[in-house]
Structures are given as C-alpha cells and as structure tokens.
Enzyme design. Structure first.
Site, mmCIF file in Angstrom:
data_model
loop_
_atom_site.group_PDB
_atom_site.id
_atom_site.type_symbol
_atom_site.label_atom_id
_atom_site.label_comp_id
_atom_site.label_asym_id
_atom_site.label_seq_id
_atom_site.Cartn_x
_atom_site.Cartn_y
_atom_site.Cartn_z
ATOM 1 N N ASP B 407 -6.029 -0.078 -4.156
ATOM 2 C CA ASP B 407 -6.947 -1.089 -3.635
ATOM 3 C C ASP B 407 -8.174 -0.337 -3.124
ATOM 4 O O ASP B 407 -8.105 0.370 -2.118
ATOM 5 C CB ASP B 407 -6.263 -1.871 -2.510
ATOM 6 C CG ASP B 407 -7.160 -2.975 -1.943
ATOM 7 O OD1 ASP B 407 -8.397 -2.884 -2.121
ATOM 8 O OD2 ASP B 407 -6.611 -3.904 -1.321
ATOM 9 N N HIS B 408 -9.281 -0.492 -3.824
ATOM 10 C CA HIS B 408 -10.459 0.327 -3.516
ATOM 11 C C HIS B 408 -11.033 0.026 -2.140
ATOM 12 O O HIS B 408 -11.791 0.794 -1.571
ATOM 13 C CB HIS B 408 -11.528 0.122 -4.590
ATOM 14 C CG HIS B 408 -12.449 1.317 -4.761
ATOM 15 N ND1 HIS B 408 -12.801 2.152 -3.727
ATOM 16 C CD2 HIS B 408 -13.046 1.818 -5.867
ATOM 17 C CE1 HIS B 408 -13.600 3.092 -4.185
ATOM 18 N NE2 HIS B 408 -13.757 2.923 -5.484
#
Lengths: 328, 435
Positions: B407-408
């Site tokens: 999850d950036h």
C-alpha cells in the site's frame, strides 16, 4: 522574624495595611472599644481612631451592605463577622451585592473589600455555631475564598486580600487564633491562589485547608513512625484553587485523601476529587477518599461532637486504605 | 414472557446467516444458554444459543435457509402463551423469515438456499488475500467473555503495564476485588520476560504498547491522496524477488532426518522469515488508518487458507517470537480447523501482515490483494529448480519467487525493497533465523 500567635499575625496585617493605605478601614461588632471579640483588632482604635475602626450594631446585613457601598465609592473596607455563622444574615450582601457588583455594573464598580471572621467548629458551640461555610462561599463566581492555616499565611494572605480589588472571604478559626508560628516583622505577601506543600512525602497526598492542616501534620507525624511519608498539601485558597500543586503531588504519590471540617455532600473535598480525577487519572492507584464532618448537625454533647468531627484516627484509616494497607 | 430468537451477528462482518440445522424441535423445553441451532456465518459455523427459558414454540425458518442478522427466526415462550403477535411481527417486520410463505411482501430476504455465504471471494485468485476486510480487533461475540472484560485495575497500573509491555491479563491483582494495582504490575514487570509473552490462547487483545500511531506528515498525506486517485482505493505496487532456497531445503531435510517431530514445511520457514524481517521493518508491519499509520510492535501473520467455498486467513500471533516447532504446529492446526470451519473469530482477526502461498498449485508467481487495513501482503509462488549464474558459472538451484504487494500510502518503494532484502538474507542464510 518572631514567633507570634495567629491572632497577632492578623492584627499586624490589619495595622500595616491601614498604615499603608488610608482607604482601608475595619468595621464590625465589637471591633473597636472591646478590641475585637477575639482581640484581632487590639490597639487599632487607639492608633487609627473611630472613623477607621467602627463598632456596629448587631446588624450583619446592614454593616455588610455599608461595606459594599463604601467599596463602591473607593474605600477598602474590612468587614469582620464575629463568626461566619452570623454572616448567614448578611449572605445576600456577600453573594448578590459584593460578588456580582463588578459584573453587573459592566466593570464600573470594583469591589476591593474583605469579609473575615472565624469559621468552622470550636468546642461545644452546638449545631448553629459550629459550621464550616467554605463550600457555600467558594461556590460563588466573583468571590475569592482563602483559609490561612498558619500565622505566617494569616498575615501574608490577609494583606493580599486587603490589596485585592475583588471581594475576598477570609475564613479564620477560633481554634487557630492561639496557635503560634514564625512571622516576618515587616511587609510580605502570600499570594491568593497558591497552595503550599506543608510537608513533603512520597507515599500519599493529604489535601487539607485551614484548621485541618494542623490535623494533617499530626497525621503525617504519626504515620512517619511507621515509615509512611505523607505529603501534606495546604490548599490555602479554596477559590481559585491551585490545581497544579495538587496534581503535581498526586502524580508523585499516586493516591490522595482529602480532609476538611465541613460536611461531605458538595464539599470542598468533592471539588478536589474532581480536579484530581481529571488531571491525574492515569496516575491514580486507588480511589480518592475523603475525611469530613459526619452528615449531621454538630452535636453539643462533648463525646458526640468528638465523634462527628474529622480527626487524626479517621484520616490515618483513610490513608491506610488508599495505600492498600490493613486498617488497624 | 416470550423470548424472540434472533439471527445474531456471530462474526464481526456477518450480515446474514444460513441456518444449517435446528438442534431443537418445536415443543422442546429450552433453557437460556442451550444450543438452539447451528448457523453458518460468512466465516465459520457457529452455535446459536437460547436467550431465555421456556418452550421452543415456533421455528420460523427452515434448515438451510438464510436470514438477515436481526430477523426473528423463532419464538421461545411458555406452553400456553399466545405468541400470535410475535409471529405477526416476525413476518411483517421486513426482516422476515424466508420459510413462511406469507412473507412474499418482504422482497429483500434471500430465499434461495443456494445463496453463497461468501460470494465475493471466488472472483479472482488474487483474492487469496483474505475475505472481506476485517477490523483488526474483533467485536464481542457470544461465547466465553475475554478475560479483559472482568479485569479490574487502577489507572496507574494500566499505564505502567502499557509502558513496560506487561499483559494485565497475566497478573493476579492484590487490591480489593482482585484489582490490579501498581505493586502487582511492578512485581510482574520484574519477572523474566519469557513469562510476559502473551499466550497464543488470548492473542488479540491489542494494547497500546503493541503499536505506535504515527501522525501523517503533509508529504505523506499528499502521497496518500494522489496515489489513491491514480489507482483505486488502495494504491498498490508490487515488488518481486527471486530467492535462493538451497539452504532452506538443506535445513529442512537435515531437520527431517532427525525424526518426524522435526518436520517443518517450506511455508513454515517462510512465515518465520517474513515475521523476523517484519520485526526489523516496522514500516511494513503497519495498518493504514485514514488519518494515521499504525506501526505494530508485534508481528501477527495472517495465513491465507483455501477452503471449499472461499478462503480464510487464520492468524499466527507473535510469529516472530515463536520457534519453528510451535509455528509449524500452529499453522497445521489452524489450516485444518480453517478447512473444517471451526475457527473462532479471534483466530482470524488481528493480523498485521498477510502471506498467500499458491506454490502448491504450481503458480510461478502472482500478485496478492492487500487485506486492509494491512499495508502489505506477500504472494509466494512455487519452488522450482532452474539454471542460475553464480560467480560466472551456471548451476542448478531451487528458486522461489515472492511478490510483495505494498500500500503506497504506507510503504514506499525503497522501504518495501529493503524489507525484501532482509527477507532474502534470512531465507538464503536460514541460520540467521535462530540468531
């Protein structure tokens, strides 16, 4: 520095302030010719004359009202009540006139006046004359309420009260007038709104004010022999209360007992407990306990009066309880 | 006084339940606490218990029928009590029983017994991630109350326990009514740390000491917003690495030679290595919370397990602190009970990071879908022998491809890469796992 009585400390404060500022005058029952019911005003009539040391009829509401009027026109009256039990007759002037004058006049009339006199029970004065009124008075926005416990604080705080531009209620004690302590000879001020740690300790905070401070110190002495070091916090001012000093102590000791002369319900201790739970919640290791007068009118009989009052033994039991020690 | 039997929420995410089988007949006397029926939730088969005493007067739904949570599916009452009004309420109230034919007015109910309990999970292999998103802490469900509910402790004791990482549940209180007070926590804190490891029985009670909430910096907020705009609700990117498994294979066969008690699977070793790597990279062992990032101090690995009609992700708590033997035993037990649908909710909630392994299906590599609020999931492919150039010479090595979905908003590229570096070091030098 000399060792003098609480009574003489108040006398010094009155004299020095009357010398310092000729707007200050004393008024009340028996304050002049008789030199004060408790001799607090000894020698003042002779020094300052009958314009500034004024005997009144037995009319508490009347002379309290004269005081309010004098303050409105720029004088700095000190109103002595022979006891705060008698001041109930004057409470409308204290609560509805003095406390609200600045507010309701839109700031036009400051109220630089002092109401003072003995508060709480002495010995066998029975139900009507043995009452502690601090929770009544401290309830009122617009009043400051102080309860000096030592001669040093009595002089310094009465001077602060006389110089304050707000109405200040000074609660003294018949049983305090003869107590002695070191008092500086000249001018000094003990600020209103500052509590004081009267004795340091790390095991339990004991919060007291007025007469009960002396009891708290006896409690601390007794428990020290068992290795329990009690920190005695003297509130000194009931309103505005010095939350920081109380909280700092409780954060150190993690437990507290609150001791007062008055009754339990809505008492000063209830307010202290509220501040402590809000400010020290994560520091509490035990519920806070209170020691106070039993919930009855003060009995006249000596044995019953003793039972109804807070005392050293009740306070020690409460401290042992919050420390999770067996109560003897 | 009649008691309505409701379809209860038996799991944190349950919206409807299929009544597998009534265990009481109409006319049977029941007492509060008796098991009335088995109910299949979205995750497991649970027991529905009576909430009152009396006679089970009426069953308003049949075996195999599905009812929404909160609907009335039965009535317990005295033998001669008039329950017509209750039955009317049950059929007229919108949450109607599917069994009563008179309730055709309630269109929303799922009448078809064939309705899949977990329809969404079959969509894609990448959904191997897990079922629908779960809150990290389970909501209360019927059954034995967790010990925490009855735990009495002073505020100070709780604070000291949190600061020193002491589990209050493991302490005997010495205050009134068993209240845990300062001296109890201090005594416990001075004991050897081993006894303070949370037991695997009550693993999910997360305390504040277990994590650290990091406020979002402006740059982190901007990254979160812009990347999410660009790619769905979770801006995911993928990092693939090929790991050499020779030493792990050697270790595994060496252990197997010691006897059956020492057999561990590749998957167990991978879980152990991932957990150890996560302990060193808290930025990857984190939850996205919308307005903050929660970095966990403990490593709870969710292990995706395929079951007949979907999948579920049982959790191995504190996987980084468990030995391979315990880890292997737990993963075997959890997988078996997952397939038997015998997991309790607190066994499949609370993971901080997940692993999905499709190697046994011959999948070389794949990308797994993140199980929010977790920030990462590792997709594990099959181990394959292939030619590799090592120091200029070609040799045949067993290799494994793993793909980290990140999850950036939480994990930046370099952070994910560093995590994989550590994982590679552990897998290629498995002795480090005992270091």
């Amino acid at each position: 520095m000399s060792v003098i009585t609480y009574r003489d400390a108040l006398n010094q404060a009155l004299r020095e302030e009357m010398q310092r500022d000729d707007r200050v005058f004393l008024m009340g029952e028996e304050v002049a010719v008789y030199q004060g019911a408790y001799k607090v005003s000894k020698g003042l009539l002779q020094e300052f004359g009958e314009m500034r040391v004024v005997d009144t009829p037995i009319t508490e509401l009347g002379f309290a009202g004269v005081g309010v009027g004098a303050a409105m026109v720029g004088l700095r009256p000190v109103i002595e009540f022979m006891t705060w039990n008698f001041a109930l007759l004057a409470i409308d002037q204290v609560v509805n006139a003095a406390a609200k004058m600045l507010y309701m006049s839109g700031g036009q009339y400051p109220m630089p006046m002092v109401f003072r006199g003995p508060n709480g029970a002495a010995l066998q004065l029975a139900a009507q004359h043995s009452q502690a009124w601090e929770s009544w008075l401290a309830h009122i926005p617009g009043l400051k309420v102080i309860t000096p416990a030592t001669p040093y604080d009595a002089k310094g705080m009465l001077k602060a009260a006389i110089r304050d531009d707000n109405p200040v209620v000074v609660l003294e004690g018949e049983m305090l007038y003869n107590t002695k302590g070191e008092v500086p000879d000249g001018d000094y001020i003990v600020p209103i709104g500052k509590a004081e740690v009267k004795r340091e300790g790390e095991h339990c905070t004991l919060v007291a004010h007025g007469k009960t401070v002396l009891m708290a110190l006896q409690v601390a002495d007794a428990l020290e022999k068992e290795g329990i070091r009690v920190e005695v916090v003297d509130l000194r001012t009931i309103r505005p209360m010095d939350v920081e000093t109380i909280a700092a102590s409780v954060r150190k000791t993690n437990r507290a007992v609150v001791l007062e002369e008055g009754w339990e319900v809505c008492g000063v201790g209830a307010q202290v407990v509220d501040y402590v739970q809000r400010h020290c919640f994560d520091h509490l290791d035990a519920p806070i306990l209170r020691v106070h007068q039993e919930d009855v009118p003060m009995p006249y009989a000596k044995n019953l009066e003793r039972t109804a009052k807070p005392d050293v033994a009740k306070t020690i039991a409460a401290i042992r309880q919050v420390m999770y020690l067996p109560t003897a | 006084m009649a008691t309505k039997v409701f379809m209860e929420a038996l799991s944190p995410t349950m919206e409807e339940g299929r009544l597998v089988k009534w265990l009481k007949n109409e006319g049977d006397a029941v007492k509060s606490g008796d098991i009335l029926a088995e109910v299949e939730t979205d995750k497991a088969i649970m027991e529905l218990v009576a909430r009152g005493d009396g006679i089970l007067r009426r069953r308003l739904t049949g075996d195999g029928d599905t009812s929404p949570v909160g609907s009335i599916i039965g009535v317990i009452a005295a033998a001669d009590e008039n329950i017509d009004a209750l039955i009317a309420e049950a059929s007229g109230g919108g949450g109607a029983s599917t069994a009563a034919p008179a309730t055709a007015a309630a269109p929303a109910t799922a009448a078809a017994p064939a309705t899949a309990a977990t329809p969404a999970t079959a969509a894609t292999p990448a959904a191997a991630a897990t079922p629908a998103s779960q809150p990290p802490v389970p909501v209360p469900v019927p059954g034995p109350r967790p010990p925490a509910a009855d735990l009495r402790s002073s505020p100070l004791a709780r604070r000291i326990a949190a600061e020193r990482g002491v589990e209050l549940g493991a302490i005997q209180g010495s205050g009134p009514g068993g209240r845990i007070i300062k001296r109890d926590v201090e005594a416990a804190a001075s004991q050897p740390p081993v006894s303070r490891l949370p037991s695997s029985v009550s693993p999910t009670a997360a305390s504040a000491a277990d994590y650290q909430d990091l406020p979002l910096s402006q740059i982190r907020k901007t990254i979160a917003r812009r990347l999410a705009e660009s790619i769905g609700p979770i801006p995911t990117f993928y990092l693939t690495a090929e790991l050499d498994m020779e030493r792990v294979a050697e270790m595994r066969s060496a252990m197997a030679e010691l006897g059956d008690g020492f057999k561990v699977s590749f998957n167990d070793i991978i879980i152990k290595a991932v957990a150890s790597a996560l302990a060193q990279h808290p930025e990857c062992n984190a939850h996205w919370q919308g307005d903050s990032i929660r970095q966990w101090h403990r490593v709870h690995i969710g292990m995706a397990v395929a079951i007949d009609d979907g999948l579920i992700t049982p959790v191995i708590f504190d996987a980084d602190r468990k030995g391979l033997r315990q880890l292997a035993a737990e993963s075997r037990d959890l997988a078996k009970r997952a397939r038997d649908r015998k997991l309790t909710p607190n066994e499949y909630t609370g993971s901080t990071f997940s692993i999905s392994n499709l190697g046994m299906y011959g999948i070389d590599q794949f990308t797994a879908i993140i199980n929010p609020p977790e920030a990462g999931i590792l997709a594990v492919g099959s181990i394959e022998a292939k030619p590799v150039v090592i120091e200029g010479a070609v040799s045949v090595r067993r290799r494994l491809r793993v793909t980290l979905s990140c999850d950036h908003r939480v994990i930046d590229g370099a952070a994910g890469a560093r995590f994989l570096q550590t994982l590679r070091r552990l897998i290629e030098n498995p002795l480090l796992l005992v270091y």
